[in-house]
Design a protein around this motif. Structure first.
Motif, mmCIF file in Angstrom:
data_model
loop_
_atom_site.group_PDB
_atom_site.id
_atom_site.type_symbol
_atom_site.label_atom_id
_atom_site.label_comp_id
_atom_site.label_asym_id
_atom_site.label_seq_id
_atom_site.Cartn_x
_atom_site.Cartn_y
_atom_site.Cartn_z
ATOM 1 N N PRO A 198 0.700 -1.112 -0.212
ATOM 2 C CA PRO A 198 0.518 -0.008 0.269
ATOM 3 C C PRO A 198 0.715 1.294 0.030
ATOM 4 C CG PRO A 198 0.118 -0.914 1.935
ATOM 5 C CD PRO A 198 0.403 -1.713 1.218
ATOM 6 N N ILE A 199 2.017 1.614 0.290
ATOM 7 C CA ILE A 199 2.508 2.351 0.349
ATOM 8 C C ILE A 199 4.100 2.640 -0.682
ATOM 9 C CG2 ILE A 199 2.593 2.526 2.939
ATOM 10 C CD1 ILE A 199 5.848 1.668 3.453
ATOM 11 N N PHE A 210 2.353 3.772 -3.559
ATOM 12 C CA PHE A 210 0.790 3.755 -4.251
ATOM 13 C C PHE A 210 0.817 5.283 -3.716
ATOM 14 C CE2 PHE A 210 -0.039 -0.493 -4.620
ATOM 15 C CZ PHE A 210 -0.637 -0.729 -5.937
ATOM 16 N N GLU A 211 0.702 6.028 -4.455
ATOM 17 C CA GLU A 211 0.650 7.376 -4.698
ATOM 18 C C GLU A 211 -1.152 8.140 -4.068
ATOM 19 O OE1 GLU A 211 1.659 7.622 -8.464
ATOM 20 O OE2 GLU A 211 2.403 6.060 -6.975
ATOM 21 N N ASN A 212 -2.096 7.864 -4.277
ATOM 22 C CA ASN A 212 -3.010 7.452 -3.762
ATOM 23 C C ASN A 212 -4.227 6.139 -3.434
ATOM 24 O OD1 ASN A 212 -5.109 7.112 -5.984
ATOM 25 N ND2 ASN A 212 -3.460 8.443 -7.351
ATOM 26 N N LYS A 213 -4.616 6.230 -2.280
ATOM 27 C CA LYS A 213 -5.717 5.190 -2.173
ATOM 28 C C LYS A 213 -6.406 4.266 -3.984
ATOM 29 C CE LYS A 213 -5.763 5.864 2.822
ATOM 30 N NZ LYS A 213 -7.721 6.167 3.753
ATOM 31 N N LEU A 214 -6.660 5.468 -4.091
ATOM 32 C CA LEU A 214 -7.557 5.266 -5.522
ATOM 33 C C LEU A 214 -6.958 3.847 -5.951
ATOM 34 C CD1 LEU A 214 -10.279 4.742 -7.093
ATOM 35 C CD2 LEU A 214 -9.760 6.626 -8.298
ATOM 36 N N ASP A 215 -5.442 4.178 -6.743
ATOM 37 C CA ASP A 215 -4.654 3.280 -7.291
ATOM 38 C C ASP A 215 -4.123 1.686 -6.655
ATOM 39 O OD1 ASP A 215 -3.789 3.036 -9.847
ATOM 40 O OD2 ASP A 215 -1.488 3.598 -8.800
ATOM 41 N N PHE A 216 -5.004 1.876 -5.229
ATOM 42 C CA PHE A 216 -4.022 1.428 -4.470
ATOM 43 C C PHE A 216 -5.943 0.190 -4.536
ATOM 44 C CE2 PHE A 216 -4.629 -1.028 -0.302
ATOM 45 C CZ PHE A 216 -3.643 -1.982 -1.114
ATOM 46 N N GLN A 217 -6.436 0.728 -4.083
ATOM 47 C CA GLN A 217 -7.680 -0.066 -4.045
ATOM 48 C C GLN A 217 -8.413 -1.104 -5.450
ATOM 49 O OE1 GLN A 217 -10.692 3.092 -2.202
ATOM 50 N NE2 GLN A 217 -9.915 2.486 -0.372
ATOM 51 N N TYR A 271 -6.011 -1.763 -7.900
ATOM 52 C CA TYR A 271 -4.586 -2.690 -8.600
ATOM 53 C C TYR A 271 -5.990 -4.275 -8.346
ATOM 54 C CZ TYR A 271 -0.665 -4.544 -9.598
ATOM 55 O OH TYR A 271 0.745 -5.461 -9.897
ATOM 56 N N GLU A 331 -0.463 3.491 10.275
ATOM 57 C CA GLU A 331 -0.277 4.275 9.950
ATOM 58 C C GLU A 331 0.682 5.161 10.881
ATOM 59 O OE1 GLU A 331 -2.910 5.241 8.740
ATOM 60 O OE2 GLU A 331 -3.589 3.515 8.141
#
Length: 271
Positions: A47-48, A50-57, A59, A91
């Protein structure tokens, strides 16, 4: 398990992946068979990096298919940890690793924090698995140089082995991100490598004269095909700095957008 393998003097090879495996990953497995006794493939969507959560989600997660592909290739061990296992306090995670001259330029400039995320997960995997060899593709060339630098600077007793980019017949580099391309974009995408090839041939033909003009014309050609350019230039293949007349081993690096999909590719050659 790792302690047992070490006691048996088995050589261990690690292939780090984020899953959604394709023939490029399988080629690394085939390569590893020539080097080691035991092959471990890790599957972890980090996860860390990725620049943003959407791109991570978004994948793609294809674990069932990935497991079957690796089973068919007779991979010895699949390591697929949960996020909580790799980052118990994600976190509060304050540990970062970077190679200053490589982590923040080029891809690092356009994707801030990306290489720091890659670096910490690679170190975690190296610490957990303690491989003798680790295998990476050359498509992510800047990442490859960073990992080699980490091994050298942190004194890991690991040999990094790289493999050429695996491509479709039309030249398109295999990538999980190709899944994001629509039917029209998938027809355009192969032009990226075709233009890279043509550019390198012209630079060699011109004996490194008028290089910037050649690069600029190639950029225009890419734009006319529908690409948006973040990076398209020639660099010293060892340092990723601008080339000089003394440089012999060089690389064209490209990072472009096609629609909403970011594609990267490269070509090494000698002047």
């Amino acid at each position: 398990m790792i302690k047992y393998l070490k006691k048996e003097n088995k050589s261990i090879g690690l292939i780090p992946t984020m899953g959604n495996l394709h023939d490029g990953h399988i080629s690394l497995v085939m390569l590893a068979k020539k080097y080691v006794d035991v092959i471990i493939v890790s599957i972890f969507i980090n996860p860390i990096q990725f620049e943003n959560k959407l791109d991570f989600q978004k994948y793609p997660i294809t674990l069932k298919k990935d497991y079957q592909k690796l089973k068919d290739c007779k991979v010895d061990i699949i390591f697929s940890p949960h996020i909580e296992e790799m980052y118990p306090n994600i976190e509060k995670n304050k540990i970062f690793i970077e190679i200053p001259k490589l982590s923040n330029i080029l891809e690092g400039h356009f994707r801030p924090g990306h290489f720091q995320g890659v670096s910490i997960i690679i170190c975690k995997l190296f610490n957990i698995i303690q491989p003798n060899f680790a295998f990476f593709g050359e498509k992510d060339y800047q990442q490859l140089l960073i990992i080699k630098s980490i091994v050298q600077e942190l004194n890991y007793m690991i040999k990094i082995v790289s493999a050429p980019t695996v491509r479709l017949k039309n030249g398109l580099a295999l990538s999980s991100r190709n899944n994001y391309l629509n039917s029209e974009e998938i027809k355009i995408a192969p032009y990226l490598y075709k233009i890279i090839q043509k550019t390198s041939e012209k630079i060699i033909q011109e004996k490194n004269q008028n290089t910037q003009n050649i690069i600029n014309k190639s950029k225009i050609e890419l734009i006319n095909k529908g690409f948006r350019i973040d990076i398209f230039n020639i660099y010293n293949a060892n340092t990723l700095q601008n080339i000089s007349k003394k440089n012999k081993k060089v690389i064209i690096l490209a990072s472009v957008w096609l629609g909403t999909t970011r594609l990267i590719d490269n070509k090494k050659f000698f002047l």
